[in-house]
Scaffold this motif. Structure first.
Motif, PDB file in Angstrom:
ATOM      1  N   GLU A  40      -8.314 -12.609   3.772  1.00 38.14           N
ATOM      2  CA  GLU A  40      -7.257 -11.914   3.053  1.00 38.14           C
ATOM      3  C   GLU A  40      -6.034 -11.664   3.936  1.00 38.14           C
ATOM      4  N   GLY A  41      -6.114 -12.092   5.202  1.00 34.84           N
ATOM      5  CA  GLY A  41      -5.010 -11.871   6.129  1.00 34.84           C
ATOM      6  C   GLY A  41      -5.018 -10.492   6.770  1.00 34.84           C
ATOM      7  N   LEU A  42      -6.107  -9.718   6.588  1.00 34.07           N
ATOM      8  CA  LEU A  42      -6.211  -8.384   7.170  1.00 34.07           C
ATOM      9  C   LEU A  42      -6.620  -8.495   8.634  1.00 34.07           C
ATOM     10  N   HIS A  43      -5.893  -7.811   9.517  1.00 26.06           N
ATOM     11  CA  HIS A  43      -6.257  -7.796  10.932  1.00 26.06           C
ATOM     12  C   HIS A  43      -7.539  -6.990  11.105  1.00 26.06           C
ATOM     13  N   THR A  44      -8.468  -7.513  11.906  1.00 24.73           N
ATOM     14  CA  THR A  44      -9.801  -6.900  11.986  1.00 24.73           C
ATOM     15  C   THR A  44     -10.313  -6.722  13.409  1.00 24.73           C
ATOM     16  N   ASN A  45      -9.542  -7.114  14.424  1.00 28.42           N
ATOM     17  CA  ASN A  45     -10.099  -7.123  15.779  1.00 28.42           C
ATOM     18  C   ASN A  45     -10.478  -5.730  16.283  1.00 28.42           C
ATOM     19  N   ALA A  46      -9.690  -4.704  15.937  1.00 32.03           N
ATOM     20  CA  ALA A  46      -9.991  -3.350  16.411  1.00 32.03           C
ATOM     21  C   ALA A  46     -11.280  -2.827  15.781  1.00 32.03           C
ATOM     22  N   VAL A  47     -11.450  -3.058  14.480  1.00 28.93           N
ATOM     23  CA  VAL A  47     -12.669  -2.613  13.796  1.00 28.93           C
ATOM     24  C   VAL A  47     -13.887  -3.336  14.365  1.00 28.93           C
ATOM     25  N   TYR A  48     -13.733  -4.641  14.568  1.00 25.79           N
ATOM     26  CA  TYR A  48     -14.837  -5.443  15.110  1.00 25.79           C
ATOM     27  C   TYR A  48     -15.224  -4.951  16.503  1.00 25.79           C
ATOM     28  N   GLY A  49     -14.224  -4.726  17.350  1.00 19.47           N
ATOM     29  CA  GLY A  49     -14.503  -4.258  18.700  1.00 19.47           C
ATOM     30  C   GLY A  49     -15.109  -2.866  18.720  1.00 19.47           C
ATOM     31  N   PHE A  50     -14.598  -1.983  17.848  1.00 22.11           N
ATOM     32  CA  PHE A  50     -15.133  -0.613  17.742  1.00 22.11           C
ATOM     33  C   PHE A  50     -16.624  -0.660  17.405  1.00 22.11           C
ATOM     34  N   LEU A  51     -16.983  -1.456  16.407  1.00 19.16           N
ATOM     35  CA  LEU A  51     -18.386  -1.528  15.985  1.00 19.16           C
ATOM     36  C   LEU A  51     -19.271  -2.077  17.101  1.00 19.16           C
ATOM     37  N   ASN A  52     -18.777  -3.063  17.826  1.00 17.51           N
ATOM     38  CA  ASN A  52     -19.566  -3.610  18.935  1.00 17.51           C
ATOM     39  C   ASN A  52     -19.816  -2.555  19.994  1.00 17.51           C
ATOM     40  N   ILE A  53     -18.770  -1.778  20.323  1.00 15.15           N
ATOM     41  CA  ILE A  53     -18.931  -0.709  21.315  1.00 15.15           C
ATOM     42  C   ILE A  53     -19.890   0.353  20.786  1.00 15.15           C
ATOM     43  N   MET A  54     -19.728   0.734  19.528  1.00 10.93           N
ATOM     44  CA  MET A  54     -20.595   1.761  18.937  1.00 10.93           C
ATOM     45  C   MET A  54     -22.057   1.325  18.943  1.00 10.93           C
ATOM     46  N   PHE A  55     -22.307   0.083  18.527  1.00 19.09           N
ATOM     47  CA  PHE A  55     -23.689  -0.406  18.499  1.00 19.09           C
ATOM     48  C   PHE A  55     -24.277  -0.475  19.911  1.00 19.09           C
ATOM     49  N   LYS A  56     -23.457  -0.876  20.877  1.00 22.66           N
ATOM     50  CA  LYS A  56     -23.929  -0.948  22.263  1.00 22.66           C
ATOM     51  C   LYS A  56     -24.328   0.442  22.757  1.00 22.66           C
ATOM     52  N   ILE A  57     -23.491   1.435  22.460  1.00 21.48           N
ATOM     53  CA  ILE A  57     -23.779   2.814  22.862  1.00 21.48           C
ATOM     54  C   ILE A  57     -25.061   3.306  22.205  1.00 21.48           C
ATOM     55  N   LEU A  58     -25.166   3.083  20.909  1.00 23.62           N
ATOM     56  CA  LEU A  58     -26.346   3.571  20.183  1.00 23.62           C
ATOM     57  C   LEU A  58     -27.619   2.886  20.649  1.00 23.62           C
ATOM     58  N   ASP A  59     -27.521   1.588  20.944  1.00 18.90           N
ATOM     59  CA  ASP A  59     -28.694   0.872  21.445  1.00 18.90           C
ATOM     60  C   ASP A  59     -29.158   1.460  22.778  1.00 18.90           C
ATOM     61  N   GLU A  60     -28.189   1.892  23.598  1.00 16.67           N
ATOM     62  CA  GLU A  60     -28.519   2.448  24.917  1.00 16.67           C
ATOM     63  C   GLU A  60     -28.995   3.898  24.831  1.00 16.67           C
TER      64      GLU A  60
END
Length: 886
Positions: A40-60
């Motif tokens: 749809e042309g929506l920028h998504t890199n910040a959301v994608y990066g946020f989720l990766n960091i969040m999941f990494k933190i929660l996994d740890e």
């Protein structure tokens, strides 16, 4: 805030809460990850990066609670206090701003509570909740990219700061002890350090002349700003002492601004923050829309509402297989996929109903010939068949009725040509709202081992997706007005490209070796000449060594220093080549070494036993619709230098055949004349004279016969440059003239052809509104760059918007011509065959006795491929090799 925890009451290990600084982590992700956009042309890199960091933190952390804090738009206490001194923070980039509500939507879908309070910043809310949680006996982890939060560190509260590095995201952890070790002050004293040094990005003024090192030294010795002021005469250096004396009020204000409010009136329920299943159906749907394919693997692999894997059946004997194929006869929809590995059929996947999903491996009496024969019968009787990557399967099966077979990868490519892949798992996600494991996830890089359960699963997903997507992709094409483009051009082209790949092109191996030897000789001469002019031997292929030679030793102008040394890119060297012979030699050296590695050496590995090269033609790679070729790439044969063009001599026809080469003449300019409707340009073409000379005559207001070669060359550059949205700067570089002169050329051009200017402007404006441009045949090219806040990105988007309708229409026309030429030669039973397409050029290997008829076919079908306001013209030649024919 209250908490009920039997484990804590019993004295067991404390529970833990993770608190995330929303805007801070979004900001860090935005700048740490390359720009991403969804369909749809929506920028998504910040959301994608946020989720990766969040999941990494929660996994740890293995935490029991989670909350995320965000600032609200309302001015905070700190903003108001700071206005009199420094204004407000730098505005957030639009590409990041549009992702904030998406991030909040995602967290809400995951049932993660959001901490927000007007008049309070996120760190106030984090500090308050952390303090309350610690009082309740919890361990606290605060995740933020902002060092300000180090003041909150205690023995029980840990501050986690993600750092994006080349190796991935690493996280620095700070309890009170680590803060003291690294920064030489306690967390509480950290407030005073920041107050002295200031931080414009956080609206903290600080005091003049005091940096981090001096501020740390002062607070480490005196403990606070107030105590330091009480020992003012002892403070060193003198500059810091006088600054504190003069700006003590500012230091105190800064301390107030730097201190996080840990008693803010935020409402928070710990039980609402208890972590449940983050992978909800709502979050799944949003991840799918945002095209976070890697994150989707965290959800149940079959995905919500998906239980098709329970209907997969493996069939290993022909009796059972016969029953399946009989049941499949006359199916409304037949989904199929041949499992091909190392050019051999390993099995067949078929599906003709929601619960009729079968995997039939090649083994015993169930041979490849048996499976393909039964598949042809079933496909011949089905009302519609769906598959993915049909061209690869055509080596093994014959399609009785081509109009009833749908290649869903081709359809998905038309719908969104900006994607990288169109695999079965991509299609399942996009059109079935299902998350299924990819082939790589199931089989890694291995083949289809019939003994592995993963092979059966992979086959089942392939078959089901081919069955279930057949209607949705066609419906979507109809919605986008591209169904005719699909049925009349792209699907017939699959068969044409297959024929071309199967035919291949013959290579004279001895001539290829001789060509390589010739290159080797010239490369050796160039090396000696370059070393002689440099005064020493060095590695010419090393940009670092080359940069030192050119810009340090020889002191050539225009050196651009980078982190790794001087830039020796082509655009830098091109500007020096005319004045400095060594640079000209280096550029020739580069061209010839690439020729040798790519063609002289590279082509040899692709020659098959029959002496031919069978390149692969790709239909789903370019966003404009152009065809590309790989293994090897025969569409990038050099043409600008004679030694490069000579590579065409190694391509020869079979004995008794000759090459006939037909090339559209200025097809993109002719398309521009038609699409723009510019009467002057249309009339110029209808005069059937030299279009560049006519343009020069009209632009420079001189008689046609008096146009000089230089004026014609300049007009030619403008003619072709306009098609690609060339700027005055670009034209000035091409013609070695000033930017002002180039601008005058372009302005005169648009005065001569006013409708072209109007057309280009209208095209860009429409693309901004609609988000895409279209060709004459309805092909869509999305242009998400036009919505970027980055000037360079927007400028690129404007050039794309101008060029894509022209280049895409030309690509559509050449495809139509290819299909017609190929089909006509086959239908007329000719021995001649279409073997190669390079941009606007078709190469036919023609039987000598059929050559004249082949010329007639090429002329009729290429010129008749489209009905434009100007006639399509072709240049045609014959020869004993491709060089002669071109």
């Amino acid at each position: 805030m209250t908490r009920k925890s039997e484990e804590t009451a019993a004295g067991n290990m404390s529970e833990k809460i993770v608190l995330i600084d929303g805007h801070s982590i979004l900001n860090r992700a935005f700048y740490g990850i390359p720009d991403l956009t969804n369909g749809e042309g929506l920028h998504t890199n910040a959301v994608y990066g946020f989720l990766n960091i969040m999941f990494k933190i929660l996994d740890e952390e293995k935490a029991q609670y989670l909350a995320v804090a965000f600032d609200l738009k309302a001015p905070t206490f700190r903003h108001k206090m700071f206005e009199a001194y420094k204004g407000t923070r730098k505005p957030m980039p639009e590409e990041l701003h549009q992702q904030v509500p998406v991030m909040k939507e995602m967290l809400t879908a995951m049932k993660v509570p959001l901490l927000m309070k007007e008049g309070y910043e996120a760190d106030d809310l984090l500090g308050t909740v952390a303090k309350r949680a610690e009082a309740e006996g919890l361990d606290v982890s605060i995740v933020s990219g902002d060092r300000d939060l180090l003041q909150l560190a205690t023995d029980k509260t840990k501050i986690r700061i993600p750092k994006t590095k080349r190796t991935g995201t690493e996280i620095e952890d700070y309890n009170a002890v680590e803060v003291k070790e690294k920064y030489l002050v306690t967390p509480k004293e950290f407030i005073d350090v920041k107050a002295l040094m200031g931080d414009a990005s956080d609206n903290i003024p600080g005091i003049p002349g005091v940096g981090e090192k001096t501020a740390t030294k002062i607070i480490a010795e005196y403990g606070s700003i107030e105590n330091a002021y009480g020992h003012l005469e002892e403070i060193k250096p003198n500059k810091a002492r006088e600054s504190l004396r003069e700006h003590y009020d500012m230091a105190q204000l800064s301390k107030t601004l730097a201190a996080i409010d840990t008693d803010s009136p935020v409402e928070f329920s710990l039980e609402e923050a208890r972590l449940g299943d983050l992978y909800t159906e709502e979050a799944f749907e949003l991840c799918k829309r945002l095209e976070f394919k890697n994150l989707l693997a965290r959800f149940n692999c079959d995905g919500p509402k998906n239980s098709v894997s329970g209907h997969f059946k493996k069939i290993t004997d022909t009796a059972a297989a016969d029953e399946i194929f009989e049941s499949a006869l006359n199916a409304d929809i037949l989904g199929f996929q041949l499992l091909i590995w190392q050019k051999q059929i390993q099995g067949l996947a078929v599906c003709y109903g929601e619960e009729d999903i079968y995997y039939l491996p090649v083994q015993g009496a169930m041979t490849a010939e048996y499976l393909t024969g039964r598949l042809e019968q079933a496909a011949g009787s089905a009302k519609m068949s769906g598959t993915i990557n049909l061209k690869e399967e055509l080596s093994f099966i014959r399609i009785p009725d081509r109009k009833r077979v749908v290649d869903e990868a081709i359809a998905a490519y038309l719908i969104n040509p900006l994607k990288d892949t169109y695999t079965y798992d991509d299609l399942a996600k996009e059109y079935l709202q299902m998350i299924v494991p990819s082939r790589m996830e199931l089989l890694a890089k291995g083949g289809y081992d019939p003994e592995r359960e993963e092979t059966a699963a992979c086959a089942g997903y392939m078959a089901y997706v081919a069955f279930a997507c057949a209607i949705p992709v066609q419906d979507r094409l109809k919605e986008l007005d591209m169904f005719k483009l699909f049925t009349d051009i792209e699907m017939p082209l699959v068969y044409t490209l297959y024929d071309m790949e199967k035919a291949g092109i013959m290579v004279n191996a001895e001539e290829l070796k001789a060509y390589g030897d010739k290159l080797t000789g010239r490369i050796g001469e160039l090396e000696e000449s370059i070393w002689a002019q440099a005064g020493e031997k060095f590695n010419i292929n090393s940009p670092k060594q080359l940069g030192v030679i050119l810009f340090e030793k020889l002191k050539l102008p225009g050196g651009k220093k980078t982190k790794s040394g001087f830039s020796t890119a082509a655009d830098v060297l091109d500007k020096l080549a005319d004045e400095y012979p060594i640079v000209s030699l280096i550029l020739e050296y580069r061209q010839l070494t690439k020729l040798k590695s790519t063609y002289a050496d590279g082509l040899a590995v692709y020659i098959t036993e029959n002496g031919r090269i069978h390149s692969s033609f790709n239909q789903t790679i370019t966003a404009t619709g152009r065809i590309s070729s790989t293994e090897p790439n025969l569409q990038n044969i050099p043409v600008r230098m004679e030694l490069g063009r000579e590579i065409r001599k190694v391509f020869i026809p079979s004995p008794g055949f000759i090459f006939v080469d037909a090339d559209y003449s200025q097809i993109e300019l002719r398309v521009l004349a038609h699409i723009s409707g510019d009467k002057t340009l249309i009339d110029a073409y209808r005069q059937a004279q030299d279009i560049h000379r006519i343009t020069a005559s009209q632009v420079f207001h001189i008689p046609f016969d008096e146009v000089t070669p230089l004026q014609r060359r300049n007009a030619k550059a403008v003619n072709f440059g306009i098609v690609y949205g060339i700027s005055s700067f670009g034209l000035s570089q091409d013609l070695s003239i000033t930017k002002k002169e180039a601008a005058e050329y372009i302005n005169k051009y648009f005065e001569t052809y006013p409708r072209i200017k109007q057309f280009l402007d209208e095209t860009v404006e429409n693309a901004k509104k609609e988000g895409y441009v279209t060709t004459l045949f309805g092909r869509r090219r999305p242009v998400p760059e036009l919505s970027s806040s980055n000037f360079m990105q927007r400028s690129f988007g404007e050039r794309v918007a101008m060029n894509a309708p022209i280049q895409g229409t030309a690509a559509d026309i050449i495809k139509i011509a290819m299909i017609r030429v190929n089909e006509r030669m086959k239908n007329e039973g000719l021995l001649s065959r279409l073997i190669l397409q390079v941009h606007d050029e078709l190469l036919v290997e023609a039987a000598a006795e059929e050559a004249e008829h082949v010329k007639e076919i090429l002329r009729e079908e290429m010129q008749g491929a489209a009905d434009l306001a100007v006639r399509l013209e072709i240049d045609m030649h014959t020869g004993a090799n491709w060089y002669e024919a071109k």
